[in-house]
Enzyme design. Structure first.
Site, PDB file in Angstrom:
ATOM      1  N   GLY A 144      84.654  88.098  69.701  1.00  0.00           N
ATOM      2  CA  GLY A 144      84.850  89.078  68.622  1.00  0.00           C
ATOM      3  C   GLY A 144      83.656  89.996  68.418  1.00  0.00           C
ATOM      4  O   GLY A 144      83.814  91.125  67.938  1.00  0.00           O
TER       5      GLY A 144
ATOM      6  N   GLU B   3      84.064  92.598  70.987  1.00  0.00           N
ATOM      7  CA  GLU B   3      85.217  93.424  70.593  1.00  0.00           C
ATOM      8  C   GLU B   3      84.864  94.360  69.440  1.00  0.00           C
ATOM      9  O   GLU B   3      85.331  95.504  69.385  1.00  0.00           O
ATOM     10  CB  GLU B   3      86.392  92.510  70.216  1.00  0.00           C
TER      11      GLU B   3
ATOM     12  N   GLU C 152      86.542  83.882  75.651  1.00  0.00           N
ATOM     13  CA  GLU C 152      87.659  83.179  75.000  1.00  0.00           C
ATOM     14  C   GLU C 152      88.406  82.229  75.927  1.00  0.00           C
ATOM     15  O   GLU C 152      88.900  81.188  75.492  1.00  0.00           O
ATOM     16  CB  GLU C 152      88.652  84.195  74.408  1.00  0.00           C
TER      17      GLU C 152
HETATM   18  N1  COA Z   1      81.730  80.133  65.966  1.00  0.00           N
HETATM   19  C1  COA Z   1      81.228  79.227  65.132  1.00  0.00           C
HETATM   20  N2  COA Z   1      79.956  78.783  65.198  1.00  0.00           N
HETATM   21  C2  COA Z   1      79.181  79.290  66.169  1.00  0.00           C
HETATM   22  C3  COA Z   1      79.651  80.239  67.088  1.00  0.00           C
HETATM   23  C4  COA Z   1      80.994  80.668  66.956  1.00  0.00           C
HETATM   24  N3  COA Z   1      81.528  81.601  67.773  1.00  0.00           N
HETATM   25  N4  COA Z   1      78.655  80.546  67.955  1.00  0.00           N
HETATM   26  C5  COA Z   1      77.600  79.810  67.566  1.00  0.00           C
HETATM   27  N5  COA Z   1      77.919  79.062  66.493  1.00  0.00           N
HETATM   28  C6  COA Z   1      77.054  78.120  65.764  1.00  0.00           C
HETATM   29  C7  COA Z   1      76.858  76.816  66.533  1.00  0.00           C
HETATM   30  O1  COA Z   1      77.946  75.949  66.320  1.00  0.00           O
HETATM   31  C8  COA Z   1      75.573  76.328  65.903  1.00  0.00           C
HETATM   32  O2  COA Z   1      75.872  75.813  64.622  1.00  0.00           O
HETATM   33  P1  COA Z   1      75.205  74.399  64.145  1.00  0.00           P
HETATM   34  O3  COA Z   1      73.737  74.664  64.183  1.00  0.00           O
HETATM   35  O4  COA Z   1      75.753  74.212  62.774  1.00  0.00           O
HETATM   36  O5  COA Z   1      75.645  73.393  65.155  1.00  0.00           O
HETATM   37  C9  COA Z   1      74.789  77.609  65.683  1.00  0.00           C
HETATM   38  O6  COA Z   1      75.754  78.658  65.646  1.00  0.00           O
HETATM   39  C10 COA Z   1      73.798  77.910  66.795  1.00  0.00           C
HETATM   40  O7  COA Z   1      74.508  77.938  68.018  1.00  0.00           O
HETATM   41  P2  COA Z   1      74.076  77.070  69.304  1.00  0.00           P
HETATM   42  O8  COA Z   1      75.294  76.887  70.153  1.00  0.00           O
HETATM   43  O9  COA Z   1      73.368  75.829  68.868  1.00  0.00           O
HETATM   44  O10 COA Z   1      73.032  78.053  69.993  1.00  0.00           O
HETATM   45  P3  COA Z   1      72.650  78.097  71.539  1.00  0.00           P
HETATM   46  O11 COA Z   1      71.453  78.981  71.624  1.00  0.00           O
HETATM   47  O12 COA Z   1      72.564  76.745  72.112  1.00  0.00           O
HETATM   48  O13 COA Z   1      73.902  78.836  72.270  1.00  0.00           O
HETATM   49  C11 COA Z   1      75.639  80.506  72.479  1.00  0.00           C
HETATM   50  C12 COA Z   1      74.211  80.168  71.966  1.00  0.00           C
HETATM   51  C13 COA Z   1      76.000  81.900  71.978  1.00  0.00           C
HETATM   52  C14 COA Z   1      75.634  80.489  74.016  1.00  0.00           C
HETATM   53  C15 COA Z   1      76.635  79.451  71.949  1.00  0.00           C
HETATM   54  O14 COA Z   1      76.444  79.347  70.539  1.00  0.00           O
HETATM   55  C16 COA Z   1      78.070  79.782  72.205  1.00  0.00           C
HETATM   56  O15 COA Z   1      78.555  79.629  73.314  1.00  0.00           O
HETATM   57  N6  COA Z   1      78.813  80.220  71.134  1.00  0.00           N
HETATM   58  C17 COA Z   1      80.218  80.462  71.222  1.00  0.00           C
HETATM   59  C18 COA Z   1      80.515  81.747  71.968  1.00  0.00           C
HETATM   60  C19 COA Z   1      82.021  81.976  72.057  1.00  0.00           C
HETATM   61  O16 COA Z   1      82.749  81.259  72.707  1.00  0.00           O
HETATM   62  N7  COA Z   1      82.485  83.036  71.378  1.00  0.00           N
HETATM   63  C20 COA Z   1      83.859  83.430  71.398  1.00  0.00           C
HETATM   64  C21 COA Z   1      84.600  82.816  70.281  1.00  0.00           C
HETATM   65  S1  COA Z   1      86.316  83.275  70.336  1.00  0.00           S
END
Ligand code: COA
Length: 260
Positions: A111, A114, A134
Protein backbone atom coordinates in the site's frame (compact mmCIF):
# COMPACT_ATOMS: atom_id res chain seq x y z
CA UNK A 1 -8.54 19.49 11.70
CA UNK A 2 -6.75 17.10 14.07
CA UNK A 3 -5.14 13.77 13.20
CA UNK A 4 -3.93 10.80 15.26
CA UNK A 5 -2.10 8.79 12.59
CA UNK A 6 -0.45 11.57 10.62
CA UNK A 7 0.74 15.13 10.90
CA UNK A 8 -0.40 17.92 8.60
CA UNK A 9 1.71 21.02 8.28
CA UNK A 10 1.08 23.92 5.90
CA UNK A 11 4.15 25.98 5.04
CA UNK A 12 5.00 28.22 2.08
CA UNK A 13 1.79 27.16 0.30
CA UNK A 14 2.71 23.46 0.63
CA UNK A 15 0.82 20.93 2.75
CA UNK A 16 3.26 18.36 4.13
CA UNK A 17 1.33 15.24 5.15
CA UNK A 18 3.49 12.87 7.21
CA UNK A 19 2.22 9.39 8.03
CA UNK A 20 3.13 8.91 11.64
CA UNK A 21 3.12 5.31 12.93
CA UNK A 22 6.88 4.76 13.10
CA UNK A 23 6.60 1.80 15.50
CA UNK A 24 4.69 -0.05 12.73
CA UNK A 25 6.85 1.39 9.92
CA UNK A 26 3.94 3.70 9.07
CA UNK A 27 1.76 0.76 7.98
CA UNK A 28 -1.64 1.85 6.73
CA UNK A 29 -4.39 0.70 9.03
CA UNK A 30 -7.97 1.67 8.18
CA UNK A 31 -7.82 4.69 10.51
CA UNK A 32 -4.72 6.04 8.76
CA UNK A 33 -6.33 5.62 5.35
CA UNK A 34 -9.40 7.51 6.61
CA UNK A 35 -7.19 10.34 7.87
CA UNK A 36 -5.33 10.45 4.55
CA UNK A 37 -8.73 11.00 2.90
CA UNK A 38 -9.54 13.89 5.25
CA UNK A 39 -6.05 15.38 4.82
CA UNK A 40 -6.11 15.34 1.01
CA UNK A 41 -9.64 16.77 0.95
CA UNK A 42 -8.58 19.52 3.34
CA UNK A 43 -5.47 20.34 1.27
CA UNK A 44 -7.46 20.34 -1.96
CA UNK A 45 -10.06 22.73 -0.57
CA UNK A 46 -7.77 25.29 1.11
CA UNK A 47 -6.91 28.45 -0.82
CA UNK A 48 -3.64 28.89 1.09
CA UNK A 49 -2.33 25.53 -0.20
CA UNK A 50 -1.05 25.05 -3.75
CA UNK A 51 0.55 21.59 -3.55
CA UNK A 52 0.85 18.50 -1.37
CA UNK A 53 3.92 16.54 -0.26
CA UNK A 54 3.36 13.13 1.27
CA UNK A 55 6.03 11.44 3.38
CA UNK A 56 6.54 9.16 6.39
CA UNK A 57 7.99 9.69 9.85
CA UNK A 58 11.52 8.43 10.48
CA UNK A 59 14.44 7.39 8.33
CA UNK A 60 13.32 3.81 7.79
CA UNK A 61 9.92 3.75 6.15
CA UNK A 62 7.65 5.81 3.94
CA UNK A 63 4.92 3.18 4.40
CA UNK A 64 5.64 -0.57 4.84
CA UNK A 65 2.27 -1.53 3.42
CA UNK A 66 -1.30 -2.01 4.51
CA UNK A 67 -1.53 -3.08 8.16
CA UNK A 68 -1.17 -6.85 7.96
CA UNK A 69 -2.72 -7.31 11.42
CA UNK A 70 -5.98 -5.88 10.05
CA UNK A 71 -5.78 -7.71 6.72
CA UNK A 72 -5.33 -11.01 8.56
CA UNK A 73 -8.86 -10.70 9.95
CA UNK A 74 -10.68 -9.89 6.72
CA UNK A 75 -13.22 -11.98 4.83
CA UNK A 76 -14.20 -11.61 1.18
CA UNK A 77 -16.88 -8.96 1.66
CA UNK A 78 -14.92 -6.66 3.95
CA UNK A 79 -11.74 -7.30 1.93
CA UNK A 80 -13.42 -5.97 -1.18
CA UNK A 81 -14.88 -3.06 0.77
CA UNK A 82 -11.44 -2.21 2.20
CA UNK A 83 -9.92 -2.28 -1.29
CA UNK A 84 -12.63 -0.04 -2.78
CA UNK A 85 -12.34 2.45 0.09
CA UNK A 86 -8.55 2.66 -0.18
CA UNK A 87 -8.69 2.94 -3.97
CA UNK A 88 -11.18 5.83 -3.77
CA UNK A 89 -9.05 7.71 -1.23
CA UNK A 90 -5.80 7.18 -3.16
CA UNK A 91 -7.54 8.40 -6.31
CA UNK A 92 -8.13 11.72 -4.52
CA UNK A 93 -4.34 12.20 -4.62
CA UNK A 94 -4.19 11.31 -8.31
CA UNK A 95 -7.06 13.58 -9.36
CA UNK A 96 -5.99 16.49 -7.18
CA UNK A 97 -5.84 19.67 -9.29
CA UNK A 98 -2.97 20.65 -6.99
CA UNK A 99 0.28 18.75 -7.59
CA UNK A 100 1.08 15.84 -5.26
CA UNK A 101 4.64 14.63 -4.63
CA UNK A 102 5.53 11.48 -2.68
CA UNK A 103 8.81 11.97 -0.79
CA UNK A 104 9.79 8.32 -0.28
CA UNK A 105 12.01 8.22 2.79
CA UNK A 106 12.51 4.44 3.12
CA UNK A 107 10.39 1.33 2.55
CA UNK A 108 7.48 1.94 0.17
CA UNK A 109 5.93 -1.51 0.08
CA UNK A 110 2.48 -2.74 -0.87
CA UNK A 111 0.00 0.00 0.00
CA UNK A 112 2.94 2.39 0.50
CA UNK A 113 4.13 1.83 -3.06
CA UNK A 114 0.53 2.14 -4.25
CA UNK A 115 0.09 5.43 -2.38
CA UNK A 116 3.26 6.77 -4.00
CA UNK A 117 1.96 5.57 -7.39
CA UNK A 118 -1.21 7.64 -6.88
CA UNK A 119 0.88 10.81 -6.48
CA UNK A 120 1.85 12.82 -9.56
CA UNK A 121 5.61 12.71 -8.87
CA UNK A 122 7.85 10.44 -6.74
CA UNK A 123 11.18 11.48 -5.24
CA UNK A 124 13.09 8.79 -3.33
CA UNK A 125 15.90 8.93 -0.81
CA UNK A 126 18.94 6.81 -1.63
CA UNK A 127 17.94 4.28 1.06
CA UNK A 128 14.39 3.79 -0.26
CA UNK A 129 13.18 0.31 -1.15
CA UNK A 130 10.07 -0.23 -3.21
CA UNK A 131 7.95 -3.23 -4.03
CA UNK A 132 4.57 -4.91 -4.11
CA UNK A 133 5.15 -7.96 -1.85
CA UNK A 134 1.47 -8.89 -1.46
CA UNK A 135 1.87 -12.25 -3.21
CA UNK A 136 4.15 -13.29 -0.31
CA UNK A 137 1.01 -13.06 1.82
CA UNK A 138 -1.20 -14.93 -0.60
CA UNK A 139 -3.01 -11.79 -1.75
CA UNK A 140 -2.54 -9.27 -4.56
CA UNK A 141 -2.25 -5.48 -4.46
CA UNK A 142 -5.60 -3.94 -3.48
CA UNK A 143 -5.00 -0.19 -3.60
CA UNK A 144 -4.39 0.31 -7.32
CA UNK A 145 -1.00 -1.40 -7.77
CA UNK A 146 -2.06 -3.79 -10.53
CA UNK A 147 -3.38 -0.85 -12.53
CA UNK A 148 -1.07 2.10 -11.85
CA UNK A 149 2.26 0.24 -11.86
CA UNK A 150 1.94 -1.11 -15.43
CA UNK A 151 0.77 2.29 -16.64
CA UNK A 152 3.95 3.80 -15.19
CA UNK A 153 6.66 1.21 -15.89
CA UNK A 154 5.08 -1.07 -18.50
CA UNK A 155 3.34 -4.43 -18.24
CA UNK A 156 6.41 -6.69 -18.17
CA UNK A 157 8.24 -4.82 -15.41
CA UNK A 158 5.03 -4.43 -13.40
CA UNK A 159 4.25 -8.13 -13.61
CA UNK A 160 7.82 -8.99 -12.58
CA UNK A 161 7.51 -6.83 -9.45
CA UNK A 162 4.00 -8.05 -8.62
CA UNK A 163 4.58 -11.75 -9.24
CA UNK A 164 8.02 -12.08 -7.63
CA UNK A 165 7.19 -9.70 -4.77
CA UNK A 166 10.82 -8.53 -4.98
CA UNK A 167 11.97 -5.27 -3.43
CA UNK A 168 14.05 -2.94 -5.57
CA UNK A 169 16.33 -0.16 -4.42
CA UNK A 170 16.02 3.51 -5.32
CA UNK A 171 18.55 3.32 -8.16
CA UNK A 172 16.64 0.49 -9.85
CA UNK A 173 13.32 2.27 -9.24
CA UNK A 174 14.79 5.31 -11.00
CA UNK A 175 16.12 3.18 -13.86
CA UNK A 176 12.69 1.72 -14.62
CA UNK A 177 10.86 5.03 -14.20
CA UNK A 178 9.12 4.16 -10.95
CA UNK A 179 10.62 7.22 -9.26
CA UNK A 180 11.41 10.56 -10.88
CA UNK A 181 14.52 11.40 -8.89
CA UNK A 182 16.81 9.99 -6.18
CA UNK A 183 18.47 12.22 -3.59
CA UNK A 184 20.49 11.72 -0.38
CA UNK A 185 18.21 11.01 2.60
CA UNK A 186 19.03 14.31 4.30
CA UNK A 187 17.97 16.26 1.22
CA UNK A 188 14.69 14.49 0.51
CA UNK A 189 12.20 17.01 1.87
CA UNK A 190 14.11 20.01 0.61
CA UNK A 191 14.29 18.41 -2.86
CA UNK A 192 10.55 17.75 -2.80
CA UNK A 193 9.84 21.29 -1.63
CA UNK A 194 12.16 22.76 -4.28
CA UNK A 195 10.40 20.83 -7.06
CA UNK A 196 7.02 21.85 -5.64
CA UNK A 197 8.04 25.53 -5.54
CA UNK A 198 9.14 25.22 -9.17
CA UNK A 199 5.60 24.04 -10.01
CA UNK A 200 3.88 26.61 -7.75
CA UNK A 201 5.58 29.41 -9.72
CA UNK A 202 3.57 28.35 -12.81
CA UNK A 203 0.00 29.27 -13.64
CA UNK A 204 -2.17 27.18 -11.28
CA UNK A 205 -5.03 26.81 -13.75
CA UNK A 206 -2.60 25.56 -16.40
CA UNK A 207 -1.06 23.12 -13.90
CA UNK A 208 -4.49 21.78 -12.89
CA UNK A 209 -5.60 21.31 -16.49
CA UNK A 210 -2.32 19.58 -17.44
CA UNK A 211 -2.84 17.10 -14.59
CA UNK A 212 -6.39 16.49 -15.77
CA UNK A 213 -5.39 16.10 -19.44
CA UNK A 214 -2.65 13.58 -18.59
CA UNK A 215 -4.89 11.63 -16.18
CA UNK A 216 -7.87 11.49 -18.52
CA UNK A 217 -5.79 11.07 -21.65
CA UNK A 218 -4.05 7.99 -20.21
CA UNK A 219 -7.43 6.29 -19.86
CA UNK A 220 -8.90 7.03 -23.29
CA UNK A 221 -8.00 7.01 -26.95
CA UNK A 222 -5.38 9.33 -28.44
CA UNK A 223 -8.15 11.20 -30.28
CA UNK A 224 -10.11 11.77 -27.07
CA UNK A 225 -6.95 12.91 -25.29
CA UNK A 226 -6.08 15.33 -28.07
CA UNK A 227 -9.61 16.75 -27.91
CA UNK A 228 -9.24 17.32 -24.14
CA UNK A 229 -5.89 19.02 -24.73
CA UNK A 230 -7.30 21.33 -27.43
CA UNK A 231 -10.26 22.28 -25.23
CA UNK A 232 -7.89 23.10 -22.36
CA UNK A 233 -5.68 25.09 -24.72
CA UNK A 234 -8.70 27.19 -25.70
CA UNK A 235 -9.96 27.52 -22.14
CA UNK A 236 -6.58 28.74 -20.89
CA UNK A 237 -6.70 31.51 -23.49
CA UNK A 238 -9.53 33.03 -21.44
CA UNK A 239 -7.39 33.40 -18.31
CA UNK A 240 -5.62 36.44 -16.95
CA UNK A 241 -2.75 34.06 -16.21
CA UNK A 242 -2.20 33.46 -19.92
CA UNK A 243 -2.07 37.19 -20.62
CA UNK A 244 0.31 37.67 -17.68
CA UNK A 245 2.57 34.78 -18.74
CA UNK A 246 2.92 36.05 -22.29
CA UNK A 247 3.30 39.72 -21.33
CA UNK A 248 5.96 38.78 -18.79
CA UNK A 249 7.90 36.91 -21.47
CA UNK A 250 7.68 39.80 -23.92
CA UNK A 251 8.65 42.29 -21.20
CA UNK A 252 11.56 40.06 -20.11
CA UNK A 253 10.37 39.75 -16.49
CA UNK A 254 9.19 36.85 -14.32
CA UNK A 255 5.45 36.15 -14.51
CA UNK A 256 3.28 36.57 -11.44
CA UNK A 257 0.23 34.32 -11.70
CA UNK A 258 -2.90 34.60 -9.60
CA UNK A 259 -4.81 31.52 -10.72
CA UNK A 260 -7.51 33.43 -12.57
N1 COA B 1 1.66 -4.20 8.74
C1 COA B 1 1.67 -4.26 10.07
N2 COA B 1 2.80 -4.14 10.80
C2 COA B 1 3.95 -3.96 10.14
C3 COA B 1 4.00 -3.90 8.74
C4 COA B 1 2.78 -4.02 8.03
N3 COA B 1 2.73 -3.95 6.68
N4 COA B 1 5.29 -3.72 8.35
C5 COA B 1 6.00 -3.67 9.49
N5 COA B 1 5.19 -3.81 10.56
C6 COA B 1 5.57 -3.81 11.98
C7 COA B 1 6.23 -5.12 12.39
O1 COA B 1 5.25 -6.09 12.67
C8 COA B 1 6.98 -4.66 13.62
O2 COA B 1 6.06 -4.51 14.68
P1 COA B 1 6.44 -5.07 16.17
O3 COA B 1 7.67 -4.32 16.54
O4 COA B 1 5.24 -4.72 16.98
O5 COA B 1 6.68 -6.53 15.98
C9 COA B 1 7.45 -3.27 13.24
O6 COA B 1 6.56 -2.83 12.21
C10 COA B 1 8.86 -3.23 12.70
O7 COA B 1 8.94 -4.12 11.60
P2 COA B 1 10.05 -5.28 11.48
O8 COA B 1 9.51 -6.34 10.57
O9 COA B 1 10.47 -5.72 12.85
O10 COA B 1 11.24 -4.48 10.80
P3 COA B 1 12.40 -5.10 9.90
O11 COA B 1 13.40 -4.01 9.73
O12 COA B 1 12.87 -6.40 10.43
O13 COA B 1 11.72 -5.41 8.46
C11 COA B 1 10.28 -4.93 6.57
C12 COA B 1 11.22 -4.36 7.68
C13 COA B 1 9.63 -3.75 5.86
C14 COA B 1 11.13 -5.74 5.57
C15 COA B 1 9.22 -5.84 7.21
O14 COA B 1 8.62 -5.11 8.28
C16 COA B 1 8.14 -6.28 6.28
O15 COA B 1 8.35 -7.16 5.46
N6 COA B 1 6.91 -5.68 6.41
C17 COA B 1 5.77 -6.09 5.65
C18 COA B 1 5.86 -5.62 4.22
C19 COA B 1 4.64 -6.08 3.43
O16 COA B 1 4.42 -7.25 3.19
N7 COA B 1 3.82 -5.10 3.01
C20 COA B 1 2.66 -5.35 2.21
C21 COA B 1 1.47 -5.53 3.06
S1 COA B 1 0.04 -5.87 2.06
Amino acid sequence: MSFQMLTFEARNRIAVITINRPDKLNALNDATIGELGSAIDDARSRDDIGGIILTGTGAKAFVAGADIAELAEQGPVDGRKRSLRGQAIFTRFETSPKPTIAAINGYALGGGCELALACHIRIASENAKLGLPETNLGIGPGYGGTQRLPRLVGKGRALQLILTGEMIDAAEAFRIGLVNKVVPAGELLSAAEAMMQQILAKGPVAVALCIEAVNRGMEGTLDDGLAIEANHFGLLASTADMREGMQAFLQKRPAVFNGK
